[in-house]
Design a protein around this motif. Structure first.
Motif, PDB file in Angstrom:
ATOM      1  N   ASP A 235      63.681  34.009  48.232  1.00 52.52           N
ATOM      2  CA  ASP A 235      62.586  33.048  48.104  1.00 52.52           C
ATOM      3  C   ASP A 235      62.245  32.376  49.429  1.00 52.52           C
ATOM      4  O   ASP A 235      61.293  31.592  49.504  1.00 52.52           O
ATOM      5  CB  ASP A 235      62.864  32.013  47.010  1.00 52.52           C
TER       6      ASP A 235
ATOM      7  N   ARG B 297      58.844  30.836  49.343  1.00 52.44           N
ATOM      8  CA  ARG B 297      58.481  30.514  47.965  1.00 52.44           C
ATOM      9  C   ARG B 297      59.629  29.753  47.283  1.00 52.44           C
ATOM     10  O   ARG B 297      59.952  29.991  46.122  1.00 52.44           O
ATOM     11  CB  ARG B 297      58.181  31.777  47.160  1.00 52.44           C
TER      12      ARG B 297
ATOM     13  N   THR C 120      60.486  28.161  43.205  1.00 55.82           N
ATOM     14  CA  THR C 120      59.547  28.782  42.261  1.00 55.82           C
ATOM     15  C   THR C 120      60.231  29.328  41.016  1.00 55.82           C
ATOM     16  O   THR C 120      59.549  29.812  40.107  1.00 55.82           O
ATOM     17  CB  THR C 120      58.772  29.917  42.944  1.00 55.82           C
TER      18      THR C 120
ATOM     19  N   THR D 100      55.445  35.740  44.025  1.00 55.59           N
ATOM     20  CA  THR D 100      56.683  34.972  43.907  1.00 55.59           C
ATOM     21  C   THR D 100      57.890  35.916  43.936  1.00 55.59           C
ATOM     22  O   THR D 100      57.728  37.144  43.843  1.00 55.59           O
ATOM     23  CB  THR D 100      56.695  34.198  42.583  1.00 55.59           C
TER      24      THR D 100
ATOM     25  N   GLY E 245      64.160  30.017  43.358  1.00 59.80           N
ATOM     26  CA  GLY E 245      63.511  31.325  43.394  1.00 59.80           C
ATOM     27  C   GLY E 245      64.497  32.445  43.633  1.00 59.80           C
ATOM     28  O   GLY E 245      64.284  33.578  43.188  1.00 59.80           O
TER      29      GLY E 245
END
Length: 254
Positions: free
Chosen positions: A13, A43, A46, A75, A113
């Motif tokens: 992520d 990201r 997320t 994502t 994430g």
């Protein structure tokens, strides 16, 4: 075909340019055929979110013997889904997320994430591992984690994992690790989560911040204790969130 090397799918992520994913690739390349599909930019936070309001795009970044790297506009969970759909010619033997810059112990597992990567892998029936280091520094030192990453990956490739169960592995940011602790998730919650700041005269703007308040800090079985004391924390994590212990009680209600 029987001599085919294990196929390992990697995402994260922090984005394709992060040091953590580069170090992970370096550690695991000897263990199998590695395909990377990672976000094209950070990201973080997320979780398992998906992109539903616009199309996503992926692009080849690098192709070497035993290693193929792609970046994706989606994502972390998007990356895994798209890799299964558009890239892989067979089901991977392992899905790995990380190595994350920042720990994913305790309740962070629900926001991460990096964990979104491995939960998606779990849902697709593939053994999955998340790796995180307790440092947000862009140039963090991942070397002490290397031997542990390789050994954990070897073990999971050899032995597999139970259905709908993944491993959440966190490393303290120390030069010498004391070994491995198999842990439960620390209990607690985030508080003071928002910092107000004025923007162009409007005070209704906030930055996400906060501090974690642990409710079982003396519990030597939890991941926070292990990390605070220099151990690698491995927390087996289930994707099935059913509260089975409450089912019989609820049956008496209705």
């Amino acid at each position: 075909m029987e001599n085919q090397r294990p196929l390992i799918l990697v995402s994260n992520d922090d984005g394709i340019m992060s040091k953590g994913i580069s170090e992970l690739i370096k550690f695991i390349r000897p263990l199998g055929e590695v395909v990377v599909m990672a976000p094209d930019a950070p990201r973080s936070g997320t979780a398992c979110s998906l992109t539903t309001n616009e199309p996503i795009h992926y692009q080849l970044v690098r192709k070497d013997v035993g290693l193929t790297v792609y970046k994706c506009s989606g994502t972390p969970a998007d990356c895994v889904k798209l890799a299964f759909h558009a890239l892989l010619d067979r089901k991977p033997d392992l899905v790995i997320g990380g190595i994350n810059h920042g720990d994913n112990s305790a309740v962070n597992v629900h926001y991460s994430g990096t964990m979104g990567v491995v939960i998606e892998g779990c849902l697709k029936g593939v053994p999955s591992i998340a790796f995180s280091l307790c440092s947000h520094e862009p140039d963090a030192d991942f070397e002490p984690a290397g031997p542990y990453v390789r050994e954990i990956v070897r073990k999971v490739l050899e032995k597999g994992l139970p259905e709908l169960t993944c491993l959440n592995v966190n490393f303290p940011d120390v030069k010498e690790l004391k070994g491995v602790k198999i842990c439960e998730q620390a209990k607690g919650q985030w508080t003071n989560e928002w910092e107000n700041f004025a923007h162009r005269g409007d005070s209704h703007y906030y930055w996400l911040t906060g501090q974690f308040e642990e409710t079982d800090a003396d519990n030597e079985k939890n991941d926070h204790w292990a990390l605070a004391n220099g151990y690698v924390a491995i927390t087996p994590t289930t994707v099935d969130v059913t509260a089975y212990q409450l089912m019989d009680e609820l049956k008496t209600w209705f």
